[in-house]
Scaffold this active site. Sequence first.
Site, PDB file in Angstrom:
ATOM      1  N   ASN A  11       0.764  -1.163   0.009  1.00  0.00           N
ATOM      2  CA  ASN A  11       0.089   0.187  -0.019  1.00  0.00           C
ATOM      3  C   ASN A  11       0.834   1.304  -0.123  1.00  0.00           C
ATOM      4  OD1 ASN A  11      -1.827   1.924   0.363  1.00  0.00           O
ATOM      5  ND2 ASN A  11      -2.512   1.461   2.459  1.00  0.00           N
ATOM      6  N   LYS A  13      -0.055   4.119  -0.256  1.00  0.00           N
ATOM      7  CA  LYS A  13      -0.726   5.496   0.367  1.00  0.00           C
ATOM      8  C   LYS A  13      -0.495   6.576  -0.439  1.00  0.00           C
ATOM      9  CE  LYS A  13      -0.148   3.350   4.688  1.00  0.00           C
ATOM     10  NZ  LYS A  13       0.125   3.379   6.139  1.00  0.00           N
ATOM     11  N   HIS A  98      -9.651   1.203   5.023  1.00  0.00           N
ATOM     12  CA  HIS A  98      -8.183   1.294   5.792  1.00  0.00           C
ATOM     13  C   HIS A  98      -8.487   2.327   6.880  1.00  0.00           C
ATOM     14  CE1 HIS A  98      -4.179   2.436   6.619  1.00  0.00           C
ATOM     15  NE2 HIS A  98      -3.724   1.404   5.918  1.00  0.00           N
ATOM     16  N   GLU A 100      -6.779   4.616   7.889  1.00  0.00           N
ATOM     17  CA  GLU A 100      -6.426   6.104   7.789  1.00  0.00           C
ATOM     18  C   GLU A 100      -7.843   6.595   7.056  1.00  0.00           C
ATOM     19  OE1 GLU A 100      -2.750   5.454   5.647  1.00  0.00           O
ATOM     20  OE2 GLU A 100      -1.711   5.092   7.531  1.00  0.00           O
ATOM     21  N   GLU A 168      -5.253  -4.729  10.413  1.00  0.00           N
ATOM     22  CA  GLU A 168      -4.318  -3.723  10.819  1.00  0.00           C
ATOM     23  C   GLU A 168      -4.245  -2.972  11.898  1.00  0.00           C
ATOM     24  OE1 GLU A 168      -2.397  -2.666   6.814  1.00  0.00           O
ATOM     25  OE2 GLU A 168      -3.916  -1.508   7.220  1.00  0.00           O
ATOM     26  N   GLY A 174       2.954   2.480  10.921  1.00  0.00           N
ATOM     27  CA  GLY A 174       3.997   3.376  10.518  1.00  0.00           C
ATOM     28  C   GLY A 174       4.604   3.498  11.961  1.00  0.00           C
ATOM     29  N   SER A 213       3.801  -1.979  10.111  1.00  0.00           N
ATOM     30  CA  SER A 213       5.172  -2.084  10.524  1.00  0.00           C
ATOM     31  C   SER A 213       5.718  -3.745  10.198  1.00  0.00           C
ATOM     32  CB  SER A 213       5.369  -1.860  11.975  1.00  0.00           C
ATOM     33  OG  SER A 213       5.122  -0.463  12.405  1.00  0.00           O
TER      34      SER A 213
HETATM   35  O1  LIG Z   1      -1.171   0.780   6.810  1.00  0.00           O
HETATM   36  C1  LIG Z   1      -0.269  -0.067   6.420  1.00  0.00           C
HETATM   37  C2  LIG Z   1      -0.613  -0.839   5.040  1.00  0.00           C
HETATM   38  O2  LIG Z   1      -2.017  -0.486   4.606  1.00  0.00           O
HETATM   39  C3  LIG Z   1       0.717  -0.360   7.080  1.00  0.00           C
HETATM   40  O3  LIG Z   1       1.823   0.457   6.953  1.00  0.00           O
HETATM   41  P1  LIG Z   1       3.213   0.350   7.773  1.00  0.00           P
HETATM   42  O4  LIG Z   1       3.743  -0.769   7.023  1.00  0.00           O
HETATM   43  O5  LIG Z   1       4.010   1.680   7.158  1.00  0.00           O
HETATM   44  O6  LIG Z   1       3.152   0.225   9.154  1.00  0.00           O
END
Ligand SMILES: O=C(CO)COP(=O)(O)O
Length: 251
Positions: A11, A13, A98, A100, A168, A174, A213
């Site tokens: 992803n 983002k 997601h 976010e 997740e 992150g 992560s």
């Molecule tokens: O949100 C994520 C994948 O959709 C995970 O992000 P990270 O791997 O940067 O922690």
Amino acid sequence: MTTRRPLVAGNWKMNGLKASVPEFRRIVEGYDAALRARTDLMVCPPATLLAGFAAAEPGSPVGLAGQDCHPAASGAHTGDISAEMLADAGAGAVIVGHSERRADHGESDELVRAKAEAARRAGLLAIICVGETREVREAGRALDVVRGQLAGSVPDGADGENTVIAYEPVWAIGTGLTPTIDEIAEMHGAMRAHLKERFGGQADRIRLLYGGSVKPENAGEILAAADVDGALVGGASLEATSFLSIARAYL
Ligand SMILES: O=C(CO)COP(=O)(O)O
């Protein structure tokens, strides 16, 4: 026993420009026969790059996915993108729900479910995301909250062909923090049990990804955990080297 083919999805983002095409090419080149034999690989770039990536590597075995879609196929929804448009641009899948988007755009389980239904209508695989916040985990309610998200976000008729679930934990995204392997296995086991109650044997065919992560250093341990069928990778998917080395945990 059902065997589920693993899926490692990146992803991106809100990262990536046209100048990222060579990085995508490196991912495609690195997805060699040995990896192809073991795992599916997918990149979820920003929507602006989907058509360009598809054109740069026509017929590539690396799947492409959108990061969100609107429930409707078309219409007066300025700034939104439909599942049909993603498919037209070359996507075979789309991430929905997601954390976010749930946080930044106030997306509810009901809306996420409508988006997953839109994905199916457009012939896209829906990657439905769930996961608890730190407060919820500390209060000991992670399993209940994730079960509730699954009940609300996963449409009727979900099966191994049209649906992937990504667990997740919000606090692991992150941050460099991850749950323990036992906690990941416990959650994935609980998700599988919940899906079995609703979808019966079909639940054994739905892939459950872990995200949060995931790095080359921890991928081996995480991907070997019970009921973990792959990873949804954020930051470490932006570079071909680290993304491929996560996928290579399957070799
Ligand atoms: O949100 C994520 C994948 O959709 C995970 O992000 P990270 O791997 O940067 O922690």
